[in-house]
Design an enzyme around this catalytic site. Sequence first.
Site, PDB file in Angstrom:
ATOM      1  N   LYS A  41     -59.803  15.965  50.642  1.00 36.42           N
ATOM      2  CA  LYS A  41     -60.691  15.462  49.589  1.00 36.42           C
ATOM      3  C   LYS A  41     -60.663  13.940  49.511  1.00 36.42           C
ATOM      4  O   LYS A  41     -59.624  13.322  49.747  1.00 36.42           O
ATOM      5  CB  LYS A  41     -60.273  16.054  48.238  1.00 36.42           C
ATOM      6  CG  LYS A  41     -60.544  17.554  48.163  1.00 36.42           C
ATOM      7  CD  LYS A  41     -60.166  18.122  46.812  1.00 36.42           C
ATOM      8  CE  LYS A  41     -60.466  19.613  46.740  1.00 36.42           C
ATOM      9  NZ  LYS A  41     -59.911  20.226  45.533  1.00 36.42           N
ATOM     10  N   ARG A  90     -60.233  31.228  39.928  1.00 35.33           N
ATOM     11  CA  ARG A  90     -61.523  31.382  39.248  1.00 35.33           C
ATOM     12  C   ARG A  90     -62.274  32.601  39.774  1.00 35.33           C
ATOM     13  O   ARG A  90     -62.793  33.393  39.016  1.00 35.33           O
ATOM     14  CB  ARG A  90     -62.386  30.130  39.472  1.00 35.33           C
ATOM     15  CG  ARG A  90     -61.941  28.949  38.660  1.00 35.33           C
ATOM     16  CD  ARG A  90     -62.582  27.698  39.157  1.00 35.33           C
ATOM     17  NE  ARG A  90     -62.277  27.507  40.575  1.00 35.33           N
ATOM     18  CZ  ARG A  90     -62.533  26.413  41.243  1.00 35.33           C
ATOM     19  NH1 ARG A  90     -63.134  25.414  40.672  1.00 35.33           N
ATOM     20  NH2 ARG A  90     -62.203  26.305  42.515  1.00 35.33           N
TER      21      ARG A  90
HETATM   22  O1  PNS Z   1     -56.737  21.059  43.342  1.00 33.38           O
HETATM   23  P1  PNS Z   1     -56.580  21.364  44.809  1.00 33.38           P
HETATM   24  O2  PNS Z   1     -57.153  20.242  45.643  1.00 33.38           O
HETATM   25  O3  PNS Z   1     -57.138  22.691  45.193  1.00 33.38           O
HETATM   26  O4  PNS Z   1     -55.002  21.449  45.084  1.00 33.38           O
HETATM   27  C1  PNS Z   1     -54.483  21.595  46.393  1.00 33.38           C
HETATM   28  C2  PNS Z   1     -53.078  20.981  46.425  1.00 33.38           C
HETATM   29  C3  PNS Z   1     -53.163  19.486  46.095  1.00 33.38           C
HETATM   30  C4  PNS Z   1     -52.186  21.690  45.437  1.00 33.38           C
HETATM   31  C5  PNS Z   1     -52.526  21.177  47.883  1.00 33.38           C
HETATM   32  O5  PNS Z   1     -53.345  20.506  48.786  1.00 33.38           O
HETATM   33  C6  PNS Z   1     -51.083  20.658  47.985  1.00 33.38           C
HETATM   34  O6  PNS Z   1     -50.153  21.326  47.572  1.00 33.38           O
HETATM   35  N1  PNS Z   1     -50.923  19.428  48.541  1.00 33.38           N
HETATM   36  C7  PNS Z   1     -49.632  18.817  48.717  1.00 33.38           C
HETATM   37  C8  PNS Z   1     -49.226  18.827  50.186  1.00 33.38           C
HETATM   38  C9  PNS Z   1     -48.678  20.178  50.584  1.00 33.38           C
HETATM   39  O7  PNS Z   1     -47.656  20.624  50.114  1.00 33.38           O
HETATM   40  N2  PNS Z   1     -49.405  20.850  51.494  1.00 33.38           N
HETATM   41  C10 PNS Z   1     -48.972  22.136  52.024  1.00 33.38           C
HETATM   42  C11 PNS Z   1     -49.247  23.252  51.044  1.00 33.38           C
HETATM   43  S1  PNS Z   1     -50.571  24.170  51.560  1.00 33.38           S
END
Ligand code: PNS
Length: 163
Positions: A41, A90
């Site tokens: 994003k 959701r």
């Molecule tokens: O609100 P989102 O963008 O759906 O949240 C996704 C998020 C930020 C929780 C996910 O991308 C995340 O945990 N990012 C941190 C990096 C990480 O741990 N990635 C591996 C887990 S899949």
Amino acid sequence: MKIAVYPGSFDPVTLGHLDIAERAAKIFDKLIIAVMVNPHKNPLFTVEERTELIREAVRHIPNIEVDSFPGLLVHYLQAKGAQVIVKGLRAVSDFESELAMASINWKMYPAAETFFMPTNFKYSYISSSLVKEIARHGGPIEEFVPLHVEKAVRAAYESLRNK
Ligand code: PNS
């Protein structure tokens, strides 16, 4: 003490996110809302701005803490001694990617479990991306975000327009 982390991009936080946070805070001793980096994003707000917008929205809930972390969620859980990851669902469309994330996080760190909470049906159609899309074109977003977030989103697009 049961510590849960509610991670997300929160760009910006919506009433749907806040509903999940409020309900989760009633279940766990402490809930940390963690602004994380999602590499897929391109955010409107900086991590600091997103954190501050959430802080203002949950100021009245004593067992919620707001934080940010630039690395892996599982490393953050370990550092905080958290045993639970809270995620809102959701629709079925959320499930596929959320299941993948829950599985990979569990593989890397089995000491923590992911708890999925159904989003309040009132907010099931809201997403940060839709809020931004509506606001970018000057549409109404007051039903989807708190007042201070609405102001911040409008100001952000205003300053982008004037660039
Ligand atoms: O609100 P989102 O963008 O759906 O949240 C996704 C998020 C930020 C929780 C996910 O991308 C995340 O945990 N990012 C941190 C990096 C990480 O741990 N990635 C591996 C887990 S899949």
